[in-house]
Design a protein around this motif. Structure first.
Motif, PDB file in Angstrom:
ATOM      1  N   LYS A 363       0.846  -1.272   0.048  1.00  0.00           N
ATOM      2  CA  LYS A 363      -0.036   0.112  -0.034  1.00  0.00           C
ATOM      3  C   LYS A 363       0.770   1.261   0.080  1.00  0.00           C
ATOM      4  N   LEU A 364       1.819   1.257   0.915  1.00  0.00           N
ATOM      5  CA  LEU A 364       2.622   2.512   0.869  1.00  0.00           C
ATOM      6  C   LEU A 364       3.507   2.539  -0.663  1.00  0.00           C
ATOM      7  N   ALA A 365       3.859   1.224  -1.184  1.00  0.00           N
ATOM      8  CA  ALA A 365       4.734   1.512  -2.336  1.00  0.00           C
ATOM      9  C   ALA A 365       3.874   2.224  -3.376  1.00  0.00           C
ATOM     10  N   GLN A 366       2.629   1.702  -3.507  1.00  0.00           N
ATOM     11  CA  GLN A 366       1.759   2.201  -4.726  1.00  0.00           C
ATOM     12  C   GLN A 366       1.411   3.677  -4.519  1.00  0.00           C
ATOM     13  N   VAL A 367       1.043   4.263  -3.063  1.00  0.00           N
ATOM     14  CA  VAL A 367       1.023   5.498  -2.853  1.00  0.00           C
ATOM     15  C   VAL A 367       2.006   6.468  -3.025  1.00  0.00           C
ATOM     16  N   ARG A 369       4.452   5.973  -5.126  1.00  0.00           N
ATOM     17  CA  ARG A 369       4.617   5.987  -6.734  1.00  0.00           C
ATOM     18  C   ARG A 369       3.589   7.090  -7.296  1.00  0.00           C
ATOM     19  N   GLY A 370       2.674   7.376  -6.632  1.00  0.00           N
ATOM     20  CA  GLY A 370       1.711   8.235  -7.238  1.00  0.00           C
ATOM     21  C   GLY A 370       0.579   7.483  -8.029  1.00  0.00           C
ATOM     22  N   ARG A 371       0.426   6.298  -7.808  1.00  0.00           N
ATOM     23  CA  ARG A 371      -0.348   5.268  -8.404  1.00  0.00           C
ATOM     24  C   ARG A 371      -1.741   4.906  -7.803  1.00  0.00           C
ATOM     25  N   ALA A 372      -1.434   5.333  -6.510  1.00  0.00           N
ATOM     26  CA  ALA A 372      -2.810   4.972  -5.344  1.00  0.00           C
ATOM     27  C   ALA A 372      -3.047   6.297  -4.617  1.00  0.00           C
ATOM     28  N   ASP A 373      -4.388   6.552  -4.237  1.00  0.00           N
ATOM     29  CA  ASP A 373      -4.753   7.469  -3.460  1.00  0.00           C
ATOM     30  C   ASP A 373      -4.320   7.298  -2.177  1.00  0.00           C
ATOM     31  N   ILE A 374      -3.977   8.239  -1.275  1.00  0.00           N
ATOM     32  CA  ILE A 374      -3.782   8.332   0.095  1.00  0.00           C
ATOM     33  C   ILE A 374      -4.462   7.467   0.793  1.00  0.00           C
ATOM     34  N   SER A 375      -5.768   7.415   0.443  1.00  0.00           N
ATOM     35  CA  SER A 375      -6.985   6.901   1.193  1.00  0.00           C
ATOM     36  C   SER A 375      -6.735   5.343   1.051  1.00  0.00           C
ATOM     37  N   LEU A 376      -6.098   4.823   0.361  1.00  0.00           N
ATOM     38  CA  LEU A 376      -5.730   3.139   0.407  1.00  0.00           C
ATOM     39  C   LEU A 376      -5.102   2.991   1.689  1.00  0.00           C
ATOM     40  N   LEU A 377      -4.362   3.793   2.372  1.00  0.00           N
ATOM     41  CA  LEU A 377      -3.753   3.514   3.668  1.00  0.00           C
ATOM     42  C   LEU A 377      -4.656   3.161   4.598  1.00  0.00           C
ATOM     43  N   LYS A 378      -5.743   3.860   4.579  1.00  0.00           N
ATOM     44  CA  LYS A 378      -6.953   3.641   5.769  1.00  0.00           C
ATOM     45  C   LYS A 378      -7.163   2.168   5.782  1.00  0.00           C
ATOM     46  N   ALA A 483       5.034 -11.759  -4.358  1.00  0.00           N
ATOM     47  CA  ALA A 483       4.658 -10.475  -3.422  1.00  0.00           C
ATOM     48  C   ALA A 483       5.601  -9.271  -4.078  1.00  0.00           C
ATOM     49  N   ASP A 484       4.717  -8.703  -5.420  1.00  0.00           N
ATOM     50  CA  ASP A 484       5.929  -7.779  -6.164  1.00  0.00           C
ATOM     51  C   ASP A 484       5.085  -6.357  -6.466  1.00  0.00           C
ATOM     52  N   THR A 485       4.213  -6.071  -5.591  1.00  0.00           N
ATOM     53  CA  THR A 485       3.338  -5.022  -5.754  1.00  0.00           C
ATOM     54  C   THR A 485       2.322  -4.940  -6.825  1.00  0.00           C
ATOM     55  N   ARG A 486       2.689  -5.833  -7.746  1.00  0.00           N
ATOM     56  CA  ARG A 486       1.296  -5.986  -8.630  1.00  0.00           C
ATOM     57  C   ARG A 486       0.248  -6.603  -8.507  1.00  0.00           C
ATOM     58  N   PHE A 487      -0.977  -6.249  -8.816  1.00  0.00           N
ATOM     59  CA  PHE A 487      -2.135  -6.890  -8.875  1.00  0.00           C
ATOM     60  C   PHE A 487      -2.342  -8.066  -9.831  1.00  0.00           C
ATOM     61  N   SER A 617     -11.731   3.099  -7.052  1.00  0.00           N
ATOM     62  CA  SER A 617     -12.103   3.528  -5.796  1.00  0.00           C
ATOM     63  C   SER A 617     -10.600   3.758  -5.016  1.00  0.00           C
ATOM     64  N   PHE A 618      -9.523   3.394  -5.436  1.00  0.00           N
ATOM     65  CA  PHE A 618      -8.115   3.386  -4.859  1.00  0.00           C
ATOM     66  C   PHE A 618      -6.957   3.752  -5.835  1.00  0.00           C
ATOM     67  N   LEU A 619      -6.987   3.608  -7.086  1.00  0.00           N
ATOM     68  CA  LEU A 619      -6.051   3.906  -7.745  1.00  0.00           C
ATOM     69  C   LEU A 619      -6.240   5.256  -8.485  1.00  0.00           C
ATOM     70  N   ILE A 620      -5.069   5.704  -9.123  1.00  0.00           N
ATOM     71  CA  ILE A 620      -5.224   6.999  -9.738  1.00  0.00           C
ATOM     72  C   ILE A 620      -4.907   6.750 -11.327  1.00  0.00           C
ATOM     73  N   GLY A 621      -5.687   6.933 -12.175  1.00  0.00           N
ATOM     74  CA  GLY A 621      -5.455   6.768 -13.651  1.00  0.00           C
ATOM     75  C   GLY A 621      -4.378   7.369 -14.200  1.00  0.00           C
ATOM     76  N   LYS A 622      -4.031   6.847 -15.153  1.00  0.00           N
ATOM     77  CA  LYS A 622      -2.648   7.413 -15.716  1.00  0.00           C
ATOM     78  C   LYS A 622      -2.901   8.725 -16.335  1.00  0.00           C
ATOM     79  N   THR A 623      -4.294   9.185 -16.767  1.00  0.00           N
ATOM     80  CA  THR A 623      -4.697  10.378 -17.331  1.00  0.00           C
ATOM     81  C   THR A 623      -4.482  11.537 -16.329  1.00  0.00           C
ATOM     82  N   LEU A 624      -4.389  11.040 -15.117  1.00  0.00           N
ATOM     83  CA  LEU A 624      -4.125  12.247 -14.120  1.00  0.00           C
ATOM     84  C   LEU A 624      -2.719  12.279 -13.832  1.00  0.00           C
ATOM     85  N   ASN A 625      -1.876  11.697 -14.340  1.00  0.00           N
ATOM     86  CA  ASN A 625      -0.235  11.591 -14.089  1.00  0.00           C
ATOM     87  C   ASN A 625       0.306  11.789 -15.506  1.00  0.00           C
TER      88      ASN A 625
END
Length: 628
Positions: A363-367, A369-378, A483-487, A617-625
């Motif tokens: 969860k930390l890794a994806q946040v 990297r800017g790929r997940a919203d910080i809300s994922l950490l909740k 366990a490599d951070t990928r879905f 609901s928790f990832l940030i789309g590429k168009t926003l980056n």
């Protein structure tokens, strides 16, 4: 002048939980630092049990082989109760792991020092070391809402003291961190600094523990054994080599100072513990030990922290957020799985501690990297705090049964063998870690559970043997889920008739559209960072009838990742997965496996909008980056 530095993640504590997280973050390419106030790691004693689910987790990191080779493996548990002559007699045996879906039907025992060394060596191979002895002296978190929600900010300030010889003035430094993980044990400085309480209770049960090489005629000395005797209870844990561990119930007179009413640690000697064992084991003999590694004493307490995180910037894991008795073998397992929940990495080249570590890392890794919203950490606190409370409830019941007096003709209210055995077997799914279940949340969506009713959303992906379409090699699906951070996206594409193959090709075309979840969130590999998705297609049918080149390239990233639900060439391994999981061979079913190995979502191919909603609901789309 005080040295100042910045780091993405500061890990405080280099026990199994902190080291697990460090390895996960290292593999994910995250900028982190790990400190510990001890000059060296654990040399002897402490935690020693690795549960079946934790073995699976370590396997996903490429770290299980050494433990499987060097540790003791417990397959059987023997039960002893008072016999007619006042001594003990064996009243039964049962498998030590009572979770039918366990890939590894045993527990591993090995000293905590070896487990820490395994992680430390892995870090060394990546040119990373633990900074020690260093202790935190202050921690401040910004109260500015904008700064806390800004993923690029460093809102946590930690002052560190470099521990020097007693006659020297400590050197200080200031670290500014995006996130801090407190994995600093039951007396956690981080937890106390945050003002979190440990809620629960302490029992009156006093236990001694000793690691030694025994000299005894007890026939189950190399099996786990639960002994209820008229002189107290004992749990035997076989260990690596010739060692064993005894957990021995102690009476007040054995350990208390009669004047102060407090435990007198001077009475806790190997000699006293062995004398207690002799009374408990009668009529079996326990001679003077050939070698004693370690001994200690503890009072059972079950407590859970009031919170697991502060502002989703500072987290606690492991013993810092839950404490319980060690006899069910949960402490180190729960702690490592804490940080598994927070931060999974790619596999390092070859209970309920590892879970929290992994939960934090991915969860930390994806946040970061800017790929997940910080809300994922909740979701870390949401998932792991409930697990910790379930663990405490289980431990309270198990410890009371184990510490209670056995039933005899004079004590009809005591614990019977049948009572204890029922509780032992009923708790198998939980104690093994196999039955951990996460409730619905942003990352656990159960709307389409009926597509694969036997793959339980919120639980870990079941082990299952498939054969590779290209070379007929049998593989366990868990080995395809590092366990490599990928879905991991498992596409059960069904029986590839011409009609079904046409449906698969249409789905591949849909997934190539810019509006599909695969394109919106499917970041490509960049440097050390992993891509977001790893796709594994699984066909029904026979290996002689499947051409892996028929699978569209959208699903076929590599020849080794096309699988068939069939038996291997011997006819003994694999097959029957579609039936076992309740999946229709005429449909296409998508299974999302989170980076920590837990199933997050299942959907039919006709419900791509559900998949888009799930990841959105928790990832940030590429168009926003734009920089991606």
């Amino acid at each position: 002048m005080v040295k100042e530095s910045r780091v993405d993640v500061l890990i405080i504590g280099a026990g199994p939980s902190g080291l697990m997280c460090a390895n996960a973050l290292a593999g994910a390419g995250v900028d982190f630092r790990i400190i510990d106030n001890r000059p060296v790691g654990v040399a002897a004693g402490q935690a020693d049990g690795i549960q079946p689910r934790t073995i699976e987790v370590l396997q996903s990191y490429g770290l299980a082989d050494g433990l499987l080779k060097d540790g003791a493996q417990m397959y059987l548990c023997a039960f002893y109760n008072p016999g007619p002559d006042g001594g003990i007699e064996r009243t039964g045996r049962a498998p030590d792991v009572t979770a039918p879906s366990a890939r590894y039907p045993f527990k591993i025992t090995i000293d905590q020092g070896s487990i820490e060394s395994m992680f430390i060596e892995s870090l060394k191979s990546q040119e990373i070391s633990v900074d020690r002895p260093i202790a935190p002296s202050s921690l401040e978190i910004s109260e500015d809402p904008e700064e806390l929600l800004d993923p690029t900010s460093y809102p946590v300030k930690v002052v560190l003291d470099h521990v020097l010889p007693s006659d020297a003035t400590p050197e200080q430094e200031i670290v500014y961190a995006k996130y801090v993980l407190g994995a600093d044990g039951a007396h956690s400085w981080v937890r106390k600094n945050l003002g979190f309480t440990m809620d629960g209770e302490q029992t009156d049960y006093i236990w001694g523990v000793i690691d030694f090489v025994p000299d005894t005629d007890f026939p189950d000395i190399r099996n786990r054994a639960a002994i209820h005797s008229l002189n107290g209870s004992c749990m035997i844990i076989p260990r690596e080599g010739d060692k064993v561990r005894f957990y021995l119930q102690m009476s007040d007179k054995d350990v208390m100072d009669p004047e102060t009413g407090r435990i007198d640690k001077r009475k806790v000697t190997a000699e006293n513990l062995i004398n207690t064992a002799r009374k408990t084991f009668h009529p079996y003999i326990v001679n003077e030990p050939k070698e004693v590694d370690w001994c200690s004493i503890y009072i059972i307490g079950q407590r859970v922290a009031s919170n697991f995180s502060k502002h989703d910037r500072v987290f606690i894991a492991g013993d810092a957020c839950h404490t319980h008795s060690p006899k069910a073998g949960q402490g180190m397992n729960a702690s490592m799985n804490d940080t598994h929940n927070l931060g999974t990495s790619f596999p390092i080249s070859d209970g309920v501690y590892f879970s929290e570590s992994l939960q934090t890392a991915w969860k930390l890794a994806q946040v970061l990297r800017g790929r997940a919203d910080i809300s994922l950490l909740k979701t870390y606190e949401f998932e792991r705090q409930k697990y910790a409370q379930d663990l405490i409830n289980f431990d309270r019941e198990f410890s009371a049964l184990f510490s209670g007096k056995p039933r005899t003709s004079e004590n009809q209210e005591g614990v019977t063998h049948e009572q204890f055995l029922r509780a032992f077997q009923a708790s198998g799914g939980f104690s093994s870690g196999i039955g951990v279940h996460y409730m619905p949340s942003a990352i656990v969506n159960t709307i389409h559970q009926d597509c694969a009713p036997e793959i339980i959303i919120g639980e870990r992906m079941l082990p299952q043997i498939f054969v590779r379409a290209a070379d007929a090699r049998p593989v366990d699906i868990q080995d395809m889920l590092p366990a490599d951070t990928r879905f991991k996206l498992l596409f059960f594409v069904g029986l590839l008739t011409s009609e079904q193959l046409a449906k698969v090709r249409r789905l591949a075309e849909e997934l190539q559209l810019p509006t599909s979840f695969l394109q919106k969130y499917g970041y490509s590999t960049e440097g050390k960072a992993q891509s977001m998705f790893d796709i594994i297609p699984i066909t029904a049918g026979h290996k002689d009838d499947v051409n892996f080149l028929d699978i569209p390239l959208t699903f076929r990233s590599h020849w080794s990742k096309v699988l068939i639900d069939d038996t291997d060439v011997t006819g003994r391994l694999g097959g029957g997965a579609y039936s076992r999981f309740g999946i229709d061979e005429k449909q296409i079913t998508m299974v999302v496996v989170r980076p920590d190995g837990y199933v997050g979502m299942i959907a039919p191919s006709t419900a791509l909008e559900s998949m888009d909603k799930y990841f959105g609901s928790f990832l940030i789309g590429k168009t926003l980056n734009p920089g991606e």
